[in-house]
Design a protein around this motif. Structure first.
Motif, short mmCIF file in Angstrom:
data_model
loop_
_atom_site.label_atom_id
_atom_site.label_comp_id
_atom_site.label_asym_id
_atom_site.label_seq_id
_atom_site.Cartn_x
_atom_site.Cartn_y
_atom_site.Cartn_z
N GLN A 71 0.79 -1.06 0.02
CA GLN A 71 -0.10 0.12 0.15
C GLN A 71 0.91 1.18 0.10
O GLN A 71 0.27 2.27 -0.53
CB GLN A 71 -0.95 0.26 1.12
N PHE A 72 2.23 1.04 0.32
CA PHE A 72 3.02 2.15 0.35
C PHE A 72 3.83 2.34 -0.93
O PHE A 72 4.22 1.41 -1.47
CB PHE A 72 4.01 2.41 1.70
N HIS A 73 3.93 3.64 -1.26
CA HIS A 73 4.88 3.99 -2.64
C HIS A 73 6.00 4.90 -2.44
O HIS A 73 5.87 5.96 -1.76
CB HIS A 73 3.84 4.66 -3.31
N LEU A 74 7.06 4.56 -2.99
CA LEU A 74 8.19 5.27 -2.80
C LEU A 74 8.26 6.30 -3.90
O LEU A 74 9.34 7.29 -3.70
CB LEU A 74 9.57 4.43 -3.07
N LYS A 75 7.55 6.27 -4.81
CA LYS A 75 7.77 7.11 -5.88
C LYS A 75 6.29 7.77 -6.19
O LYS A 75 5.24 7.31 -5.90
CB LYS A 75 7.90 6.39 -7.42
N PRO A 76 6.34 9.13 -6.73
CA PRO A 76 4.97 9.67 -7.00
C PRO A 76 4.19 8.77 -8.02
O PRO A 76 4.74 8.14 -8.83
CB PRO A 76 5.37 10.90 -7.85
N ARG A 77 3.00 8.83 -7.83
CA ARG A 77 2.03 7.99 -8.65
C ARG A 77 1.12 9.05 -9.48
O ARG A 77 0.98 10.28 -9.18
CB ARG A 77 0.99 7.28 -7.71
N GLY A 78 0.58 8.38 -10.43
CA GLY A 78 -0.09 9.30 -11.29
C GLY A 78 -1.49 9.81 -10.64
O GLY A 78 -1.83 9.12 -10.18
N GLN A 79 -1.99 10.70 -11.53
CA GLN A 79 -3.37 11.15 -11.08
C GLN A 79 -4.39 10.19 -11.33
O GLN A 79 -5.40 9.85 -10.58
CB GLN A 79 -3.69 12.57 -11.92
N HIS A 80 -4.45 9.02 -12.30
CA HIS A 80 -5.07 8.16 -12.46
C HIS A 80 -4.22 6.67 -12.30
O HIS A 80 -3.38 6.62 -12.94
CB HIS A 80 -5.56 8.28 -13.99
N PRO A 115 5.49 10.44 -17.76
CA PRO A 115 6.30 11.81 -17.47
C PRO A 115 5.48 12.88 -17.11
O PRO A 115 5.98 13.54 -16.41
CB PRO A 115 7.10 11.92 -18.76
N ASP A 116 4.22 12.86 -17.61
CA ASP A 116 3.38 13.99 -17.48
C ASP A 116 2.52 13.74 -16.13
O ASP A 116 1.70 14.59 -15.68
CB ASP A 116 2.07 14.34 -18.45
N GLY A 117 2.74 12.53 -15.58
CA GLY A 117 2.21 12.51 -14.14
C GLY A 117 0.69 12.20 -14.22
O GLY A 117 -0.10 12.03 -13.25
N ARG A 118 0.17 11.90 -15.46
CA ARG A 118 -1.27 11.36 -15.60
C ARG A 118 -1.48 9.98 -15.03
O ARG A 118 -2.59 9.78 -14.65
CB ARG A 118 -1.74 11.69 -16.98
N THR A 137 -8.83 -1.59 -13.70
CA THR A 137 -9.75 -0.54 -12.78
C THR A 137 -8.83 0.79 -13.14
O THR A 137 -7.46 0.84 -13.52
CB THR A 137 -9.45 -0.87 -11.31
N VAL A 138 -9.55 1.73 -13.03
CA VAL A 138 -8.86 3.36 -13.36
C VAL A 138 -9.32 4.16 -12.10
O VAL A 138 -10.72 4.29 -11.96
CB VAL A 138 -9.21 4.01 -14.41
N ASN A 139 -8.58 4.28 -11.28
CA ASN A 139 -8.87 4.74 -9.91
C ASN A 139 -9.86 3.89 -9.06
O ASN A 139 -9.61 2.94 -9.06
CB ASN A 139 -9.53 6.44 -10.07
N GLU A 140 -11.11 4.17 -9.13
CA GLU A 140 -12.29 3.61 -8.56
C GLU A 140 -13.04 3.03 -9.59
O GLU A 140 -14.18 2.33 -9.21
CB GLU A 140 -13.00 4.35 -7.49
#
Length: 159
Positions: A71-80, A115-118, A137-140
């Protein structure tokens, strides 16, 4: 995606407030890590260091907790967050082909973020929708009974 850590004053204040709330709670690390990830979206080294110092625990022990739990993440995750189920039912019905299509379309591997964080692409195990296999799944949002050609149409909803 730029992974240089910077935080805002409001994030720093929110983290400090959450840690203060937990200072007298027995076994506060999991809750502190969850709160920090809620604030930052992931757990950068700098935030882990602050938590370890605040609770006077060795950083390597805290890092062990972070890397043990998925459940924990070491890198930024995308908006989706796109999750492709690779459970047995989904895999048998072609979810591997969905992963391949997403990798080609998004130009990334599972666990990576565009790269755009999407978008972040992840593979998962059973999501409990075996009757809809194969599922992503995409988000919820849950999408089932998919073919590789369905991927582009789904991604367009989140562009």
């Amino acid at each position: 995606m730029d992974t240089t850590f910077t935080d805002t004053p409001s994030q720093a204040a929110a983290l400090k407030a959450e840690l203060e709330k937990l200072k007298d709670v027995p076994g506060p690390l999991m809750a502190a890590l969850q709160k920090a990830q809620d604030i930052y979206g992931y757990l950068p080294f700098e935030v882990q260091s602050q938590i370890a110092e605040f609770f006077n625990v060795p950083l390597q022990d805290l890092y062990g907790v972070v890397t043990f739990y998925s459940q924990f993440h070491l890198k930024p995750r995308g908006q989706h967050k796109i999750g492709v189920c690779l459970g047995t039912a989904c895999y048998v019905k072609g979810s591997g082909e969905l992963v391949d299509r997403l990798k080609r379309t998004l130009k990334l591997e599972p666990g990576e973020t565009t790269p755009d964080g999407r978008f972040t692409l992840e593979v998962t195990r059973c999501v409990g929708c075996c009757g809809l296999a194969p599922v992503i799944t995409v988000n919820e949002d849950v999408y089932g009974k998919l073919m590789p050609d369905d991927v582009d149409k789904i991604l367009k909803k989140y562009q």
